[in-house]
Motif scaffolding. Sequence first.
Motif, PDB file in Angstrom:
ATOM      1  N   GLU A 260      -6.536   3.506   3.589  1.00 29.79           N
ATOM      2  CA  GLU A 260      -6.946   3.673   4.993  1.00 29.79           C
ATOM      3  C   GLU A 260      -8.458   3.888   5.082  1.00 29.79           C
ATOM      4  OE1 GLU A 260      -5.393   3.421   8.051  1.00 29.79           O
ATOM      5  OE2 GLU A 260      -3.838   2.505   6.810  1.00 29.79           O
ATOM      6  N   ALA A 261      -9.009   4.691   4.178  1.00 29.93           N
ATOM      7  CA  ALA A 261     -10.455   4.924   4.159  1.00 29.93           C
ATOM      8  C   ALA A 261     -11.207   3.640   3.806  1.00 29.93           C
ATOM      9  CB  ALA A 261     -10.802   6.035   3.169  1.00 29.93           C
TER      10      ALA A 261
ATOM     11  N   LYS B 167     -10.481   0.653   4.607  1.00 31.02           N
ATOM     12  CA  LYS B 167     -10.540  -0.236   5.775  1.00 31.02           C
ATOM     13  C   LYS B 167     -11.819  -0.028   6.578  1.00 31.02           C
ATOM     14  CE  LYS B 167      -5.589  -0.727   6.587  1.00 31.02           C
ATOM     15  NZ  LYS B 167      -4.495  -0.451   7.533  1.00 31.02           N
TER      16      LYS B 167
ATOM     17  N   PRO C 270       0.799  -1.227   0.000  1.00 35.12           N
ATOM     18  CA  PRO C 270       0.000   0.000   0.000  1.00 35.12           C
ATOM     19  C   PRO C 270       0.834   1.281   0.000  1.00 35.12           C
ATOM     20  CG  PRO C 270      -0.084  -1.046   2.150  1.00 35.12           C
ATOM     21  CD  PRO C 270       0.658  -1.986   1.245  1.00 35.12           C
ATOM     22  N   ASN C 271       2.123   1.180   0.295  1.00 33.03           N
ATOM     23  CA  ASN C 271       2.980   2.360   0.343  1.00 33.03           C
ATOM     24  C   ASN C 271       3.724   2.621  -0.965  1.00 33.03           C
ATOM     25  OD1 ASN C 271       2.392   2.973   3.119  1.00 33.03           O
ATOM     26  ND2 ASN C 271       3.570   1.147   3.603  1.00 33.03           N
TER      27      ASN C 271
ATOM     28  N   ALA D  82      -2.042   5.176  -0.168  1.00 34.16           N
ATOM     29  CA  ALA D  82      -2.130   4.775   1.245  1.00 34.16           C
ATOM     30  C   ALA D  82      -3.314   5.425   1.956  1.00 34.16           C
ATOM     31  CB  ALA D  82      -0.822   5.093   1.969  1.00 34.16           C
ATOM     32  N   THR D  83      -3.559   6.721   1.746  1.00 36.42           N
ATOM     33  CA  THR D  83      -4.674   7.408   2.407  1.00 36.42           C
ATOM     34  C   THR D  83      -6.001   6.824   1.948  1.00 36.42           C
ATOM     35  OG1 THR D  83      -3.356   9.426   2.536  1.00 36.42           O
ATOM     36  CG2 THR D  83      -5.724   9.654   2.867  1.00 36.42           C
ATOM     37  N   TYR D  84      -6.120   6.570   0.661  1.00 42.50           N
ATOM     38  CA  TYR D  84      -7.340   5.970   0.118  1.00 42.50           C
ATOM     39  C   TYR D  84      -7.563   4.586   0.727  1.00 42.50           C
ATOM     40  CZ  TYR D  84     -10.524   3.836  -3.273  1.00 42.50           C
ATOM     41  OH  TYR D  84     -11.568   3.177  -3.864  1.00 42.50           O
TER      42      TYR D  84
END
Length: 168
Positions: free
Chosen positions: A95-96, A98, A63-64, A91-93
Motif C-alpha cells: 500500500e505504501a 503505491k 499481495p494478500n 499488504a501494508t508495505y
Amino acid sequence: MEKLLGLIRIHVKRGVNLAIRDISSSDPYVVVHSGKQKLKTRVVKHSLNPEWNDHLTLSVTDPNLPVKLTVYDYDLLSADDKMGEAEFNIATYLEAIKFRQTLEGGLPDGTIIMKIQPSRQNCLSEESHIVWNQGKLVQNMFLRLQHVECGEVEIQLEWIDIPGSRGI
C-alpha cells in the motif's frame, strides 16, 4: 496463470538469540515460503546470532498472500531441526509502495513514511518502519520466532518493479 505484480527482495540480515539445537550452539539457516515459492539462505556454522546478509527475491502475484519464514539448524547426519518460524504480511508495505511516486524527490533519506505496531496479528517484536531510503521505500522488521523458546530474525523488504508487469 496469475499475473505478476512485481518482485519483493527480502534482505535476511541476522538472527538474534536463536535457540540451541546442537550441543552448545546451532548451524542456522532461513527458509522463506510464499505460495509455491521456497528460498533459503546459506548456513552459518556454530552461531546463535548469525549474520546472513542474504538477499532472497520472491515474485508477487497476490499481495494478500503471507510470507512464512522458518529457521532451521543444519544437521549433517540427521533431519534438520526447526528453530522457530514467523509469518508476515506484505499488504501494508505494498500500500505504501503505491504512493511512492508522490514521495520521490522531496524527502530526505531516513524519513519514516509509516509505522506498524507489534500485535497478536503479526510476529513483530518491535515497531516496524517503512522508510524512504536512497530513492526507495524499504520496510525494516524484527520478527519474533514462534513455537520456540527464543529468537528473532531481522529482515528488510524492498520492492522491485518489473517492466511489463501489471504493477500494484
